[in-house]
Design a protein around this motif. Structure first.
Motif, PDB file in Angstrom:
ATOM      1  N   THR A 132     -23.464   2.479  50.319  1.00  0.00           N
ATOM      2  CA  THR A 132     -23.085   2.986  49.122  1.00  0.00           C
ATOM      3  C   THR A 132     -22.484   4.438  49.386  1.00  0.00           C
ATOM      4  O   THR A 132     -21.882   5.020  48.607  1.00  0.00           O
ATOM      5  CB  THR A 132     -24.261   2.988  48.048  1.00  0.00           C
ATOM      6  OG1 THR A 132     -25.370   3.684  48.614  1.00  0.00           O
ATOM      7  CG2 THR A 132     -24.788   1.614  47.644  1.00  0.00           C
ATOM      8  N   ARG A 186     -21.935  -2.601  43.828  1.00  0.00           N
ATOM      9  CA  ARG A 186     -22.347  -1.335  43.203  1.00  0.00           C
ATOM     10  C   ARG A 186     -23.189  -1.864  42.161  1.00  0.00           C
ATOM     11  O   ARG A 186     -22.987  -2.693  41.344  1.00  0.00           O
ATOM     12  CB  ARG A 186     -21.074  -0.620  42.882  1.00  0.00           C
ATOM     13  CG  ARG A 186     -20.136  -0.286  43.530  1.00  0.00           C
ATOM     14  CD  ARG A 186     -20.718   0.877  44.865  1.00  0.00           C
ATOM     15  NE  ARG A 186     -21.156   1.852  43.884  1.00  0.00           N
ATOM     16  CZ  ARG A 186     -21.785   3.245  44.444  1.00  0.00           C
ATOM     17  NH1 ARG A 186     -21.878   3.306  45.792  1.00  0.00           N
ATOM     18  NH2 ARG A 186     -22.097   4.053  43.847  1.00  0.00           N
ATOM     19  N   GLU A 187     -23.999  -0.931  41.990  1.00  0.00           N
ATOM     20  CA  GLU A 187     -25.341  -1.014  40.930  1.00  0.00           C
ATOM     21  C   GLU A 187     -24.833  -0.166  39.576  1.00  0.00           C
ATOM     22  O   GLU A 187     -25.519   0.086  38.788  1.00  0.00           O
ATOM     23  CB  GLU A 187     -26.499  -0.786  41.341  1.00  0.00           C
ATOM     24  CG  GLU A 187     -26.913  -1.931  42.472  1.00  0.00           C
ATOM     25  CD  GLU A 187     -28.210  -1.526  42.855  1.00  0.00           C
ATOM     26  OE1 GLU A 187     -29.155  -0.429  42.512  1.00  0.00           O
ATOM     27  OE2 GLU A 187     -29.168  -2.346  43.672  1.00  0.00           O
ATOM     28  N   ASP A 188     -23.819   0.823  39.869  1.00  0.00           N
ATOM     29  CA  ASP A 188     -23.235   1.910  38.827  1.00  0.00           C
ATOM     30  C   ASP A 188     -21.934   1.548  38.407  1.00  0.00           C
ATOM     31  O   ASP A 188     -21.159   0.780  39.249  1.00  0.00           O
ATOM     32  CB  ASP A 188     -23.963   3.063  39.234  1.00  0.00           C
ATOM     33  CG  ASP A 188     -23.327   3.458  40.575  1.00  0.00           C
ATOM     34  OD1 ASP A 188     -22.464   3.245  41.121  1.00  0.00           O
ATOM     35  OD2 ASP A 188     -24.104   4.246  41.290  1.00  0.00           O
ATOM     36  N   ARG A 324     -28.282  -8.509  44.915  1.00  0.00           N
ATOM     37  CA  ARG A 324     -28.762  -7.021  44.774  1.00  0.00           C
ATOM     38  C   ARG A 324     -29.432  -6.969  43.232  1.00  0.00           C
ATOM     39  O   ARG A 324     -28.819  -5.754  42.490  1.00  0.00           O
ATOM     40  CB  ARG A 324     -27.588  -6.109  45.072  1.00  0.00           C
ATOM     41  CG  ARG A 324     -27.334  -6.239  46.563  1.00  0.00           C
ATOM     42  CD  ARG A 324     -25.985  -5.491  47.051  1.00  0.00           C
ATOM     43  NE  ARG A 324     -26.272  -3.980  46.713  1.00  0.00           N
ATOM     44  CZ  ARG A 324     -26.827  -3.230  47.670  1.00  0.00           C
ATOM     45  NH1 ARG A 324     -27.149  -3.502  48.501  1.00  0.00           N
ATOM     46  NH2 ARG A 324     -27.009  -1.894  47.306  1.00  0.00           N
ATOM     47  N   GLY A 325     -29.994  -7.909  42.881  1.00  0.00           N
ATOM     48  CA  GLY A 325     -30.650  -7.736  41.650  1.00  0.00           C
ATOM     49  C   GLY A 325     -29.582  -8.042  40.309  1.00  0.00           C
ATOM     50  O   GLY A 325     -30.026  -7.967  39.171  1.00  0.00           O
ATOM     51  N   LYS A 326     -28.249  -8.580  40.542  1.00  0.00           N
ATOM     52  CA  LYS A 326     -27.569  -8.543  39.382  1.00  0.00           C
ATOM     53  C   LYS A 326     -26.550  -9.756  39.900  1.00  0.00           C
ATOM     54  O   LYS A 326     -26.772 -10.407  40.765  1.00  0.00           O
ATOM     55  CB  LYS A 326     -26.680  -7.463  39.136  1.00  0.00           C
ATOM     56  CG  LYS A 326     -25.910  -6.894  40.299  1.00  0.00           C
ATOM     57  CD  LYS A 326     -25.151  -5.800  39.962  1.00  0.00           C
ATOM     58  CE  LYS A 326     -24.153  -5.273  41.175  1.00  0.00           C
ATOM     59  NZ  LYS A 326     -23.507  -3.964  40.537  1.00  0.00           N
ATOM     60  N   GLU A 328     -22.817 -11.302  40.774  1.00  0.00           N
ATOM     61  CA  GLU A 328     -21.509 -10.665  41.016  1.00  0.00           C
ATOM     62  C   GLU A 328     -20.494 -11.950  40.969  1.00  0.00           C
ATOM     63  O   GLU A 328     -21.021 -12.931  41.181  1.00  0.00           O
ATOM     64  CB  GLU A 328     -21.744 -10.101  42.553  1.00  0.00           C
ATOM     65  CG  GLU A 328     -22.409  -8.860  42.599  1.00  0.00           C
ATOM     66  CD  GLU A 328     -21.550  -7.571  41.842  1.00  0.00           C
ATOM     67  OE1 GLU A 328     -20.357  -7.931  41.701  1.00  0.00           O
ATOM     68  OE2 GLU A 328     -22.157  -6.575  41.906  1.00  0.00           O
ATOM     69  N   ARG A 825     -24.681 -10.921  32.089  1.00  0.00           N
ATOM     70  CA  ARG A 825     -25.124  -9.540  32.440  1.00  0.00           C
ATOM     71  C   ARG A 825     -24.602  -8.520  31.896  1.00  0.00           C
ATOM     72  O   ARG A 825     -24.890  -7.359  31.594  1.00  0.00           O
ATOM     73  CB  ARG A 825     -25.302  -9.758  33.904  1.00  0.00           C
ATOM     74  CG  ARG A 825     -25.667  -8.243  34.678  1.00  0.00           C
ATOM     75  CD  ARG A 825     -25.430  -8.674  36.100  1.00  0.00           C
ATOM     76  NE  ARG A 825     -23.891  -8.375  36.533  1.00  0.00           N
ATOM     77  CZ  ARG A 825     -23.337  -7.178  36.471  1.00  0.00           C
ATOM     78  NH1 ARG A 825     -23.789  -6.079  36.320  1.00  0.00           N
ATOM     79  NH2 ARG A 825     -21.870  -7.236  36.841  1.00  0.00           N
TER      80      ARG A 825
END
Length: 842
Positions: A132, A186-188, A324-326, A328, A825
């Motif tokens: 990141t 990416r988480e953001d 990664r928790g989401k 994609e 999501r």
């Protein structure tokens, strides 16, 4: 490296080497420009570029396998107090200086293109995984502007390299790969915010259209020539597909993944061809001609009207991956062979898979992937190189129905034939020799019988050959996998006697029966052969098949297992060989054998197949009931012979031709007769028993003797057999209905229920549940994705691909979304932002 090189001498040396070589390159460019040597590259420029390429190549290799520690180390050295070296920032500055304008990109020489390519490859490796920190550093710099210029510009040398080397990836493709890597994991929304402001989407759409057109032209060319792609064409396809995946990933992340209409796509291609900045794009991978709108229309029409080629069929597939928790979206090029997975294979899997939970469903699908992939590849290789096989395979169900129609016509002709035509070959032979003259109608009937019989036999041969292309290699693969997975320690735990004890007992009983029958009656060789052939031979072959797998090192074991599976287990070869034998027997023995071919309807009609399954499925229970029936009949006959011998009568043929009755002379004779009559007349034995007289001393016992057999055999046992079959058929039908309802209302992949999905009230922009299970979470798309990963070089994996590959190797299903999807999501995140508004990303 942080501990070994605490002073940072390695990176400091790398940075000095890069800066020195780049300064040499700049000085060489100035010298070349002052001397007006525009057509050639000076030795200074060439040598400095080579040094830079070698250094960036070394740094790229050190980042392989998404080594996060080294990726961060290139940007920041934790614990180094003396000096900090930022190789990533330095590389970005080099790229920005090299690609400062579209004009400079268009003037790149071959060595400069190689240098820019290597810098892009290094930057891709140092952010994939993802890293990141490096992602933000690159995107927040002016590298995005440089990439935008590369995508919009055209360099003749770059195009020439792409045409010459099928493995070469041009600057535009590498730029898209870098942008896709920057968006990875990416988480953001920081990266999205910066790229959305500075990236030109129209250029991406044009590049995507060019890639799609190039890929379709190669596939059309191979299809039109009836061959598989060459190694050079495959390399070129892989290169362009990788670029197309990157472009599609970028557009999806920015919500620009709406497919273009045919007219819009053609208009975009015409604009691309006529654009003054894209003169070198006038031909794509062998598409010759002018490049103006008229030639492009002709090329488009040539692709669009070609046989078996859908010009606008999707080239890129999208699967949703929990990472990664989401959730994609992972884009991938759809393998060309996936369209050849037979519908029958899909239906069979869906009919047999355990659908009690999404985990069990997806686990079963992943376990069957190797089998599916092998079958797809076999059909693909044969179909792409043989148009005849393609047409036969695609129309095989219709071909079977047409062949069965010939069988009906053949038997209809036999139905109206006279008794003299029972042997067609003999009738023709007698006619030719003049021994027997047939009438015109009789001769016509014989010719029709022979013609239809020949066509039916030929049809079965064609069906066998067509199915053998896939079934035989699949059987070989299954045997090899079975032998490979045999537990070597278990081989010696199961002794010879443990495996063969059942066969030995059956053989002893068979010979015992034959011996007793031979001693008490006249020899009946056909009966003895039938007992050995029907009971012992199949049992011995089956046991031997189980036994040989414990000796996988012997070639004869493998060969026997393959032959047994092909001729006994696989119904396609077994059934059609038997039907061909019936045809031959109908020719040369008797036309009655042609009637047996009508049973082929079992393999055509699913309803009749279910009826047959209702008999075979409870086979063990039916066999036990049948055994009980035999035991009951034997007990009844034994008691009858001892206590009511004079009452047991069997029919006989008198000398004058009339039918009479006599007492049973032997227990086995009486058993045969009673057994036959009990089955054929539902245990109504009264007409074969002497009348019982009221008042006789044996009358009460005779009543009990008769009634017990009728009730137990005629009412209970025979109805139990009928009940087992009826219950099984009902259960099969109910299970099919329940399975169909479950598959329609329960997502195969994530397990979310239709009712729960619709209760979320997602709004009109949300996909319906039907669209969710067909497009978003289609299980066969996941099969395509796994097939793509298994064929791909692991060293070229992106971060999400490496994660999924690791999950597959470890047989973990954490990468499969559970009761969620990408849209759900995104919808939840949007609602959260609306409730908790924040400032724009920095």
């Amino acid at each position: 490296l942080n501990h070994i090189d605490s002073d940072g001498k390695f990176l400091l040396h790398m940075e000095k080497r890069l800066i020195f070589a780049f300064d040499q390159y700049c000085e060489g460019k100035k010298t070349t420009k002052s001397r007006k040597r525009k057509s050639k590259v000076s030795n200074e420029v060439s040598e400095s570029c080579e040094h830079l390429i070698q250094t960036f190549r070394l740094l790229q290799l050190l980042c392989e396998d998404h080594h996060l520690g080294f990726q961060n180390y290139l940007r920041f050295q934790l614990g180094h107090t003396s000096s900090q070296v930022n190789i990533v920032k330095t590389s970005c500055e080099f790229l920005i200086l090299l690609c400062d304008s579209k004009e400079s990109i268009q003037k790149f020489t071959t060595i400069e293109i190689s240098l820019v390519s290597q810098i892009l490859l290094f930057l891709i490796e140092c952010i994939q995984g993802p890293c990141t920190g490096n992602q933000e550093l690159i995107v927040k710099s002016d590298v995005v502007a440089a990439l935008d210029s590369i995508i919009y510009s055209v360099n003749r040398n770059d195009d020439a390299l792409s045409q010459f080397d099928p493995n070469y990836m041009d600057l535009k493709s590498l730029s898209c790969l870098l942008l896709a890597a920057a968006l990875e994991g990416r988480e953001d929304d920081v990266i999205h915010f910066h790229l959305d402001r500075r990236l030109e989407k129209a250029a991406l759409h044009r590049f995507k259209a060019q890639l799609e057109f190039s890929i379709r032209d190669i596939t059309h060319r191979t299809k039109h020539e009836g061959r598989l792609p060459t190694s050079e064409e495959l390399s070129r396809l892989n290169t362009k597909q990788s670029a197309l995946v990157a472009v599609t990933t970028i557009l999806i992340d920015f919500g620009h993944d709406i497919p273009l209409s045919e007219a819009d796509r053609l208009t975009m291609m015409m604009q691309l061809s006529s654009s003054p900045n894209t003169k070198s794009m006038k031909s794509f991978d062998g598409m010759s001609g002018g490049g103006g709108p008229s030639s492009l229309k002709q090329q488009h029409r040539r692709l669009d009207t070609s046989a078996n080629v859908n010009t606008y069929a999707p080239l890129i597939g999208v699967v949703e991956v929990a990472w990664r928790g989401k959730v994609e979206k992972a884009c991938f090029p759809i393998p060309f062979e996936v369209k050849y997975l037979p519908d029958e294979t899909k239906r069979t899997f869906l009919d047999e898979v355990d659908i009690s939970s999404s985990e069990k469903r997806m686990s079963a699908l992943i376990k069957k992937c190797d089998y599916f992939i092998t079958e797809m590849n076999l059909i693909y290789r044969k179909a792409e190189s043989s148009p005849i096989f393609l047409r036969l395979h695609s129309s095989l169900p219709l071909f079977k129905i047409a062949n069965y129609g010939l069988i009906i016509a053949l038997n209809a002709n036999i139905l109206f034939s006279n008794a003299e035509l029972v042997n067609p070959s003999h009738s023709i032979k007698q006619t030719l020799l003049g021994d027997n003259q047939l009438s015109i109608w009789e001769l016509t009937s014989v010719i029709v019988t022979i013609t239809f019989g020949t066509l039916v036999t030929l049809g079965y041969v064609i069906i066998m050959l067509t199915m053998s292309v896939t079934e035989v290699p699949l059987a070989i693969k299954q045997v090899d996998d079975e032998f490979h997975d045999v537990d070597k320690d278990y081989v010696w735990k199961k002794s010879f006697w443990q495996v063969w004890i059942g066969n030995i007992i059956a053989l002893i009983l068979s010979f015992g029966f034959i011996g007793l029958h031979f001693i008490n009656f006249s020899a009946v060789p056909l009966l003895y052969i039938a007992i050995l052939a029907v009971i012992n031979v199949p049992l011995a072959l089956q046991t031997l098949r189980t036994y040989v797998q414990f000796f996988p090192h012997y070639e004869i074991s493998r060969n026997y297992a393959i032959l047994y599976d092909l001729f006994v287990v696989k119904s396609f070869l077994r059934n059609h060989l038997v039907l061909c034998v019936f045809c031959l027997l109908g020719y040369f023995i008797n036309i009655e054998f042609f009637s047996l071919e009508l049973l082929d309807v079992v393999s055509i009609s699913p309803i009749i197949a279910d009826i047959i399954k209702s008999i075979t499925s409870p086979g063990r229970a039916l066999m036990l009931v049948f055994y009980l029936f035999c035991v009951t009949t034997f007990i009844w006959v034994s008691f009858g012979m001892n206590h009511f011998h004079e009452a047991l009568m069997v029919p006989v043929l008198n000398e004058d031709g009339t039918t009479g009755h006599k007492e049973c002379g032997h227990t086995i004779q009486c058993f045969y007769f009673i057994f036959h009559e009990a089955l054929s007349d539902q245990a109504k034995m009264r007409q074969f028993l002497a009348p019982a007289h009221v008042g006789s001393e044996h009358f009460p016992m005779r009543v009990i003797f008769d009634v017990v057999y009728v009730i137990w055999v005629g009412i209970i046992l025979l109805n139990v057999i009928t009940g087992l079959m009826v219950d099984t058929f009902s259960r099969i039908r109910e299970e099919k209905q329940a399975r169909a309802v479950s598959l329609a209302n329960d997502c195969f992949v994530c397990g979310i229920l239709r009712q729960n999905y619709e209760d979320l009230a997602l709004g009109h922009e949300a996909p319906s549940f039907d669209k969710h299970i067909v497009e978003e979470h289609n299980p066969w798309i996941y099969l395509h994705y796994i097939s793509y990963l298994k064929a791909k070089d692991p060293s070229t994996d992106s971060g999400i691909e490496s994660y999924v590959r690791q999950q597959l190797d470890e047989q973990i299903l954490e990468w499969i979304p559970t009761r969620t999807s990408y849209f759900l999501r995104t919808h939840n995140m949007k609602e959260h932002k609306d409730k908790h508004p924040s400032t724009k990303p920095s």
